[in-house]
Design a protein around this motif. Structure first.
Motif, PDB file in Angstrom:
ATOM      1  N   GLY A 114       0.816  -1.211   0.000  1.00  0.00           N
ATOM      2  CA  GLY A 114       0.000   0.000   0.000  1.00  0.00           C
ATOM      3  C   GLY A 114       0.850   1.261   0.000  1.00  0.00           C
ATOM      4  O   GLY A 114       0.577   2.218  -0.739  1.00  0.00           O
ATOM      5  N   TRP A 115       1.894   1.260   0.823  1.00  0.00           N
ATOM      6  CA  TRP A 115       2.801   2.408   0.849  1.00  0.00           C
ATOM      7  C   TRP A 115       3.532   2.553  -0.484  1.00  0.00           C
ATOM      8  O   TRP A 115       3.716   3.676  -0.982  1.00  0.00           O
ATOM      9  N   ALA A 116       3.968   1.436  -1.045  1.00  0.00           N
ATOM     10  CA  ALA A 116       4.701   1.475  -2.312  1.00  0.00           C
ATOM     11  C   ALA A 116       3.844   2.088  -3.409  1.00  0.00           C
ATOM     12  O   ALA A 116       4.321   2.906  -4.213  1.00  0.00           O
ATOM     13  N   GLN A 117       2.570   1.696  -3.463  1.00  0.00           N
ATOM     14  CA  GLN A 117       1.681   2.239  -4.494  1.00  0.00           C
ATOM     15  C   GLN A 117       1.499   3.741  -4.325  1.00  0.00           C
ATOM     16  O   GLN A 117       1.460   4.484  -5.309  1.00  0.00           O
ATOM     17  N   ARG A 118       1.385   4.198  -3.072  1.00  0.00           N
ATOM     18  CA  ARG A 118       1.227   5.635  -2.845  1.00  0.00           C
ATOM     19  C   ARG A 118       2.510   6.394  -3.201  1.00  0.00           C
ATOM     20  O   ARG A 118       2.456   7.460  -3.825  1.00  0.00           O
ATOM     21  N   ILE A 119       3.662   5.854  -2.815  1.00  0.00           N
ATOM     22  CA  ILE A 119       4.932   6.531  -3.080  1.00  0.00           C
ATOM     23  C   ILE A 119       5.199   6.613  -4.576  1.00  0.00           C
ATOM     24  O   ILE A 119       5.561   7.674  -5.104  1.00  0.00           O
TER      25      ILE A 119
ATOM     26  N   ALA B  74       5.309   9.943  -7.007  1.00  0.00           N
ATOM     27  CA  ALA B  74       6.468  10.248  -7.850  1.00  0.00           C
ATOM     28  C   ALA B  74       6.043  10.477  -9.296  1.00  0.00           C
ATOM     29  O   ALA B  74       6.529  11.399  -9.964  1.00  0.00           O
ATOM     30  N   VAL B  75       5.123   9.639  -9.780  1.00  0.00           N
ATOM     31  CA  VAL B  75       4.608   9.814 -11.141  1.00  0.00           C
ATOM     32  C   VAL B  75       3.881  11.151 -11.261  1.00  0.00           C
ATOM     33  O   VAL B  75       4.052  11.888 -12.240  1.00  0.00           O
ATOM     34  N   ALA B  76       3.053  11.462 -10.260  1.00  0.00           N
ATOM     35  CA  ALA B  76       2.310  12.729 -10.286  1.00  0.00           C
ATOM     36  C   ALA B  76       3.258  13.917 -10.298  1.00  0.00           C
ATOM     37  O   ALA B  76       3.033  14.903 -11.010  1.00  0.00           O
ATOM     38  N   MET B  77       4.331  13.846  -9.506  1.00  0.00           N
ATOM     39  CA  MET B  77       5.299  14.941  -9.464  1.00  0.00           C
ATOM     40  C   MET B  77       5.965  15.135 -10.827  1.00  0.00           C
ATOM     41  O   MET B  77       6.061  16.262 -11.324  1.00  0.00           O
TER      42      MET B  77
ATOM     43  N   ASP C  96      -4.289  11.935  -3.452  1.00  0.00           N
ATOM     44  CA  ASP C  96      -4.162  13.382  -3.580  1.00  0.00           C
ATOM     45  C   ASP C  96      -2.677  13.736  -3.433  1.00  0.00           C
ATOM     46  O   ASP C  96      -2.062  13.431  -2.413  1.00  0.00           O
ATOM     47  N   PRO C  97      -2.076  14.353  -4.465  1.00  0.00           N
ATOM     48  CA  PRO C  97      -2.779  14.799  -5.675  1.00  0.00           C
ATOM     49  C   PRO C  97      -2.830  13.718  -6.743  1.00  0.00           C
ATOM     50  O   PRO C  97      -2.060  12.765  -6.713  1.00  0.00           O
ATOM     51  N   HIS C  98      -3.761  13.895  -7.689  1.00  0.00           N
ATOM     52  CA  HIS C  98      -3.758  13.068  -8.883  1.00  0.00           C
ATOM     53  C   HIS C  98      -2.712  13.613  -9.857  1.00  0.00           C
ATOM     54  O   HIS C  98      -2.268  14.757  -9.737  1.00  0.00           O
ATOM     55  N   THR C  99      -2.346  12.798 -10.810  1.00  0.00           N
ATOM     56  CA  THR C  99      -1.491  13.315 -11.869  1.00  0.00           C
ATOM     57  C   THR C  99      -2.269  14.397 -12.619  1.00  0.00           C
ATOM     58  O   THR C  99      -3.510  14.393 -12.635  1.00  0.00           O
TER      59      THR C  99
ATOM     60  N   LEU D 200      -2.849  14.720 -15.713  1.00  0.00           N
ATOM     61  CA  LEU D 200      -3.716  14.119 -16.725  1.00  0.00           C
ATOM     62  C   LEU D 200      -5.012  13.602 -16.111  1.00  0.00           C
ATOM     63  O   LEU D 200      -6.102  13.856 -16.623  1.00  0.00           O
ATOM     64  N   VAL D 201      -4.890  12.874 -15.008  1.00  0.00           N
ATOM     65  CA  VAL D 201      -6.082  12.310 -14.360  1.00  0.00           C
ATOM     66  C   VAL D 201      -6.953  13.430 -13.793  1.00  0.00           C
ATOM     67  O   VAL D 201      -8.177  13.407 -13.932  1.00  0.00           O
ATOM     68  N   ALA D 202      -6.333  14.423 -13.168  1.00  0.00           N
ATOM     69  CA  ALA D 202      -7.099  15.539 -12.607  1.00  0.00           C
ATOM     70  C   ALA D 202      -7.881  16.268 -13.699  1.00  0.00           C
ATOM     71  O   ALA D 202      -9.055  16.616 -13.515  1.00  0.00           O
ATOM     72  N   ALA D 203      -7.236  16.495 -14.849  1.00  0.00           N
ATOM     73  CA  ALA D 203      -7.913  17.182 -15.953  1.00  0.00           C
ATOM     74  C   ALA D 203      -9.036  16.331 -16.517  1.00  0.00           C
ATOM     75  O   ALA D 203     -10.102  16.849 -16.876  1.00  0.00           O
ATOM     76  N   PHE D 204      -8.832  15.021 -16.599  1.00  0.00           N
ATOM     77  CA  PHE D 204      -9.867  14.135 -17.140  1.00  0.00           C
ATOM     78  C   PHE D 204     -11.069  14.087 -16.198  1.00  0.00           C
ATOM     79  O   PHE D 204     -12.220  14.106 -16.643  1.00  0.00           O
ATOM     80  N   LEU D 205     -10.819  14.034 -14.899  1.00  0.00           N
ATOM     81  CA  LEU D 205     -11.921  14.050 -13.939  1.00  0.00           C
ATOM     82  C   LEU D 205     -12.695  15.365 -14.031  1.00  0.00           C
ATOM     83  O   LEU D 205     -13.928  15.379 -13.913  1.00  0.00           O
ATOM     84  N   SER D 206     -11.984  16.463 -14.240  1.00  0.00           N
ATOM     85  CA  SER D 206     -12.653  17.756 -14.399  1.00  0.00           C
ATOM     86  C   SER D 206     -13.546  17.761 -15.629  1.00  0.00           C
ATOM     87  O   SER D 206     -14.683  18.262 -15.591  1.00  0.00           O
ATOM     88  N   GLU D 207     -13.061  17.172 -16.730  1.00  0.00           N
ATOM     89  CA  GLU D 207     -13.860  17.087 -17.952  1.00  0.00           C
ATOM     90  C   GLU D 207     -15.101  16.219 -17.728  1.00  0.00           C
ATOM     91  O   GLU D 207     -16.192  16.520 -18.235  1.00  0.00           O
ATOM     92  N   THR D 208     -14.945  15.168 -16.941  1.00  0.00           N
ATOM     93  CA  THR D 208     -16.075  14.295 -16.635  1.00  0.00           C
ATOM     94  C   THR D 208     -17.134  15.041 -15.834  1.00  0.00           C
ATOM     95  O   THR D 208     -18.339  14.896 -16.084  1.00  0.00           O
ATOM     96  N   LEU D 209     -16.690  15.821 -14.860  1.00  0.00           N
ATOM     97  CA  LEU D 209     -17.638  16.616 -14.068  1.00  0.00           C
ATOM     98  C   LEU D 209     -18.409  17.593 -14.941  1.00  0.00           C
ATOM     99  O   LEU D 209     -19.613  17.789 -14.767  1.00  0.00           O
ATOM    100  N   LYS D 210     -17.726  18.201 -15.906  1.00  0.00           N
ATOM    101  CA  LYS D 210     -18.399  19.137 -16.810  1.00  0.00           C
ATOM    102  C   LYS D 210     -19.467  18.429 -17.631  1.00  0.00           C
ATOM    103  O   LYS D 210     -20.576  18.944 -17.804  1.00  0.00           O
ATOM    104  N   LEU D 211     -19.131  17.248 -18.163  1.00  0.00           N
ATOM    105  CA  LEU D 211     -20.106  16.488 -18.944  1.00  0.00           C
ATOM    106  C   LEU D 211     -21.288  16.085 -18.086  1.00  0.00           C
ATOM    107  O   LEU D 211     -22.449  16.169 -18.517  1.00  0.00           O
ATOM    108  N   ASN D 212     -21.030  15.682 -16.852  1.00  0.00           N
ATOM    109  CA  ASN D 212     -22.099  15.293 -15.938  1.00  0.00           C
ATOM    110  C   ASN D 212     -23.019  16.477 -15.655  1.00  0.00           C
ATOM    111  O   ASN D 212     -24.253  16.347 -15.653  1.00  0.00           O
ATOM    112  N   ASN D 213     -22.435  17.661 -15.433  1.00  0.00           N
ATOM    113  CA  ASN D 213     -23.241  18.860 -15.165  1.00  0.00           C
ATOM    114  C   ASN D 213     -24.072  19.256 -16.382  1.00  0.00           C
ATOM    115  O   ASN D 213     -25.227  19.679 -16.252  1.00  0.00           O
TER     116      ASN D 213
END
Length: 302
Positions: free
Chosen positions: A66-71, A75-78, A276-279, A281-294
Motif C-alpha cells: 500500500g505504501w509502495a503504491q502511494r509513493i 512520484a509519477v504525479a510529481m 491526492d494529488p492526482h497526476t 492528466l487524471v485531474a484534468a480528465f476528472l474535471s472534464e467528466t464533471l463538466k459532462l455530468n453537469n
C-alpha cells in the motif's frame, strides 16, 4: 534506487510470479529477485513468502504494498506536474471500460483531446472487477464502470449516466411491436448475453431472479459486436442498455423495448484511484467528466 525497487515490488505483487513480473519490467528474473531482496534488507522485513515458487506476500509485504503504491503514484504525479508546467498536458491516458459503456467514451475523449492535443489514449474493454484492480494498481489511470451495484473499494467516482435495460430484438422479432415487456416475459426468449464474468450479466441475472425467472442464454460472449451480429439475424434477442442501440444507429434494423416490472436503472461513471494529488492528466480528465455530468443534468431539467 528505492523508487525502482518499489516499482519492481508492485509488479511482482500484481503478476504473482517472478518470471512474469521480470518480463513485464523488461529485466531478468535474477535481477528482479536481487532487487526484492535488497528492498527487504533495507526495510529489515520479509516481503515475499518464498518456496519453489512465489507464495504470496507476507502480512508486512501487504502493508508495504500500500505504501509502495502511494509513493510510486506520488512520484509519477510529481514528474507529470513538472512536465505539464513546462509544456502543457501531454502523455497517454489509460482507460479501462466495461463493454456496455464503450460507445460513450468518445463523448469524453473527443473534447478532452481538443483542449489537450498532446494527449493520446489507450482504451481497453475489461470487466468491472478487472477495472478496479487495474485502477488500484495504477495500471489504468481511469476506469468507467458501474457505481451502485457492487463494492468499489477505495476510489473516487463521478457519475456519468443511468443505464436502463431494454429487450433488444430485430424488426419482426419477439415483442418487436410492444411498448414494454416484463422481465419474466424476456426470460423465455432465445437470448444472447454477455458472459457471467461481466457485471452487466450479473445485474441482468439478478433482476430476472427477482422476477422469479431463470435465464438460460443460447449464446454468451464478452463482445457486444458478437451480440449485435446475432440479434440482426432475427434468431436471437438480448437485454442491453437502450443507449447502445442509439449510439450505433441501429434503430432501423433493431427494436429496443423497455423492460418493466420493475424498471431497472444502474449508475455508470468514472473511477480513479483515491489519492491526492492526482497526476495532472487524471485531474484534468476528472474535471472534464464533471463538466459532462453537469451538462447532462442541466439538459435533463424541465
Amino acid at each position: 534506487m528505492l523508487l525502482e525497487r518499489l516499482e519492481l515490488f508492485i509488479a511482482l505483487a500484481r503478476e504473482r510470479h517472478f518470471g512474469r513480473a521480470a518480463e513485464a519490467c523488461g529485466i531478468t528474473q535474477p535481477t528482479l529477485s536481487s532487487a526484492i531482496k535488497q528492498l527487504e534488507s533495507s526495510l529489515g522485513i520479509m516481503l515475499v513468502k518464498r518456496g519453489s515458487r512465489f507464495g504470496g506476500l507476507t502480512p508486512e509485504g501487504e502493508l508495504v504494498l500500500g505504501w509502495a503504491q502511494r509513493i510510486v503514484g506520488d512520484a509519477v504525479a510529481m514528474r507529470e506536474e513538472v512536465k505539464a508546467s513546462r509544456r502543457g498536458l501531454s502523455g497517454r491516458i489509460r482507460i479501462a471500460v466495461i463493454p456496455t459503456a464503450l460507445a460513450m467514451v468518445a463523448e469524453l475523449t473527443t473534447p478532452f483531446r481538443e483542449k489537450h492535443p498532446g494527449v493520446t489514449f489507450s482504451i481497453l474493454s475489461r470487466t468491472s472487477v478487472e477495472i478496479l484492480s487495474l485502477v488500484g494498481n495504477f495500471d489504468a489511470d481511469i476506469g468507467i464502470t458501474y457505481l451502485d451495484n457492487e463494492p468499489l473499494g477505495r476510489v473516487i467516482s463521478v457519475p456519468l449516466y443511468l443505464e436502463q435495460y431494454h429487450l433488444v430484438t430485430s424488426e419482426g422479432g419477439p415483442f418487436a411491436d410492444a411498448e414494454q415487456v416484463s422481465w419474466s416475459e424476456v426470460a423465455n426468449l432465445p437470448l444472447c448475453l454477455l458472459t457471467p464474468d461481466m457485471q452487466n450479466r450479473r445485474i441482468i441475472d439478478q433482476h430476472l431472479a427477482e422476477a422469479g425467472a431463470t435465464v438460460r442464454p443460447t449464446l454468451e460472449s464478452n463482445s457486444m459486436i458478437v451480440l449485435f451480429s446475432h440479434i440482426v439475424t432475427g434468431k436471437w434477442s438480448s437485454i442491453m442498455p437502450g443507449h447502445l442501440v442509439r449510439a450505433f444507429d441501429l434503430s432501423r434494423t433493431i427494436r429496443t423495448i423497455p423492460i418493466v416490472e420493475p424498471v431497472a436503472n444502474h449508475i455508470v461513471g468514472v473511477v480513479a484511484a483515491h489519492r491526492d494529488p492526482h497526476t495532472p492528466l487524471v485531474a484534468a480528465f476528472l474535471s472534464e467528466t464533471l463538466k459532462l455530468n453537469n451538462l447532462r443534468r442541466t439538459a435533463e431539467q424541465p
